[in-house]
Scaffold this active site. Structure first.
Site, PDB file in Angstrom:
ATOM      1  N   SER A 259       0.528  -1.551  -0.310  1.00 21.47           N
ATOM      2  CA  SER A 259       0.174   0.121   0.150  1.00 21.47           C
ATOM      3  C   SER A 259       0.645   1.135  -0.313  1.00 21.47           C
ATOM      4  O   SER A 259       0.212   2.591  -0.498  1.00 21.47           O
ATOM      5  CB  SER A 259      -1.234  -0.305   0.931  1.00 21.47           C
ATOM      6  OG  SER A 259      -1.612  -1.518   0.923  1.00 21.47           O
TER       7      SER A 259
ATOM      8  N   HIS B 265       0.834   4.964   4.053  1.00 22.47           N
ATOM      9  CA  HIS B 265      -0.165   5.659   2.927  1.00 22.47           C
ATOM     10  C   HIS B 265       0.072   6.875   3.397  1.00 22.47           C
ATOM     11  O   HIS B 265       0.923   7.435   1.902  1.00 22.47           O
ATOM     12  CB  HIS B 265      -1.838   4.496   3.527  1.00 22.47           C
ATOM     13  CG  HIS B 265      -2.733   3.834   3.296  1.00 22.47           C
ATOM     14  ND1 HIS B 265      -2.897   4.118   3.279  1.00 22.47           N
ATOM     15  CD2 HIS B 265      -1.363   2.671   3.049  1.00 22.47           C
ATOM     16  CE1 HIS B 265      -3.977   2.281   2.855  1.00 22.47           C
ATOM     17  NE2 HIS B 265      -2.280   1.564   2.934  1.00 22.47           N
TER      18      HIS B 265
END
Length: 311
Positions: free
Chosen positions: A209, A255
């Site tokens: 991610s 992220h």
């Protein structure tokens, strides 16, 4: 009074354009194009402009020149040398996906692999490979974790890899993974040694991610510079941000770190797009060194590591 022959130019606008007409790109007739090719003089929209030593050339002129002079290096619409092979399959993207799938299968076969490659901040000072290997491992208990990340990686890679070249794409992905791990470490650092065992420093972190978010932001940076649409990408980023804050077991800090690293890396590559590849590599290397330095400064500030706890 005689008319000019059909197809001949007439001033700066050409035979088919009135002086007050809005120039449009021949390849994209619905797009206004106020910049003209330095070779043929036709309007060219941002998608069809290839940076030249002076101004821009259109993709048709560059393609024609490459046919007559095959030794010319292939360049993307950003003006970066990409190599002819980069215009084919996104080999690096497919390679990363293949590695992630093989690692996932290895995790199913042995829990030890998960323990060895996941990012655990308290181990990372003595086992620094974890900053990168965590970007190739995924939660075996949630197959959708792997599926969604690989789908996003493939879509981003199909677009980005031909645009910036295979080596730059791979470096940008690794830089984003590194940025995600480092920012996660810094933002989950315990306030004291007593808080260590309840902090994020002992929670394993896995997943592509962080790297994918870095590619998301890289697309936004490059499309802004090319004058291309960024609305759909911003919508995708917004959806993933909401998921990151509402779903359980999602490390939004990774992220964020991946996104920032990817955006900065993309800005550096764009700024140095006409510079030698060695200079671009050095700049990305400097960013990686800065991230690693930040991680080790964080270790010094917190003043703890796993050997200190069990020793």
């Amino acid at each position: 009074m005689t008319q000019p022959p059909a197809g001949s130019g007439s001033g700066a606008f050409g035979a088919s354009e009135a002086p007050d007409a809005v120039p449009v790109c021949p390849r994209h007739p619905n797009t206004a194009a106020y910049t003209r090719c330095q070779r043929c003089g036709r309007p060219a929209c941002p998608r069809c402009q290839i940076p030249a030593s002076v101004g821009f050339q259109c993709v048709d002129c560059v393609a024609a020149e490459r046919k007559t002079n095959p030794t010319l290096p292939a360049r993307s619409s950003l003006g970066m040398t990409t190599g002819a092979a980069a215009q084919g399959r996104p080999v690096v993207t497919i390679g990363i996906i293949a590695i992630c799938c093989l690692v996932w299968l290895g995790q199913l076969a042995s829990d030890a692999l998960y323990r060895d490659v996941s990012f655990v901040a308290v181990f990372a000072r003595d086992e620094p490979w974890r900053y990168l290997t965590s970007g190739f491992a995924h939660d075996t208990g949630t197959p959708m974790h792997l599926l969604f990340n690989m789908m996003a990686l493939y879509f981003m890679g199909q677009y980005l890899e031909p645009l910036i070249g295979r080596v730059r794409f791979g470096a940008l992905y690794l830089l984003s993974v590194l940025g995600g791990s480092v920012v996660y470490q810094i933002m989950t650092a315990p306030s004291s040694q007593l808080d260590l065992l309840t902090s994020g420093w002992v929670t394993p972190l896995v997943g592509a991610s962080g790297g994918v978010f870095g590619l998301f932001l890289a697309v936004v940076v490059f499309n802004r510079r090319l004058g291309r649409e960024i609305g759909p990408m911003m919508t995708m980023i917004a959806i993933n941000v909401v998921i990151g804050f509402t779903a359980s077991n999602v490390a939004w800090q990774a992220h964020l770190g991946g996104a920032v690293a990817g955006a900065v890396g993309a800005l550096v590559l764009y700024a140095l797009r006409r510079r030698p590849v060695a200079m671009q590599a050095s700049a990305l290397g400097a960013l990686a060194v800065a991230l690693i330095a930040a991680a080790y400064v964080d270790f010094s500030v917190v003043g703890v590591s796993w050997p200190h706890i069990v020793g």
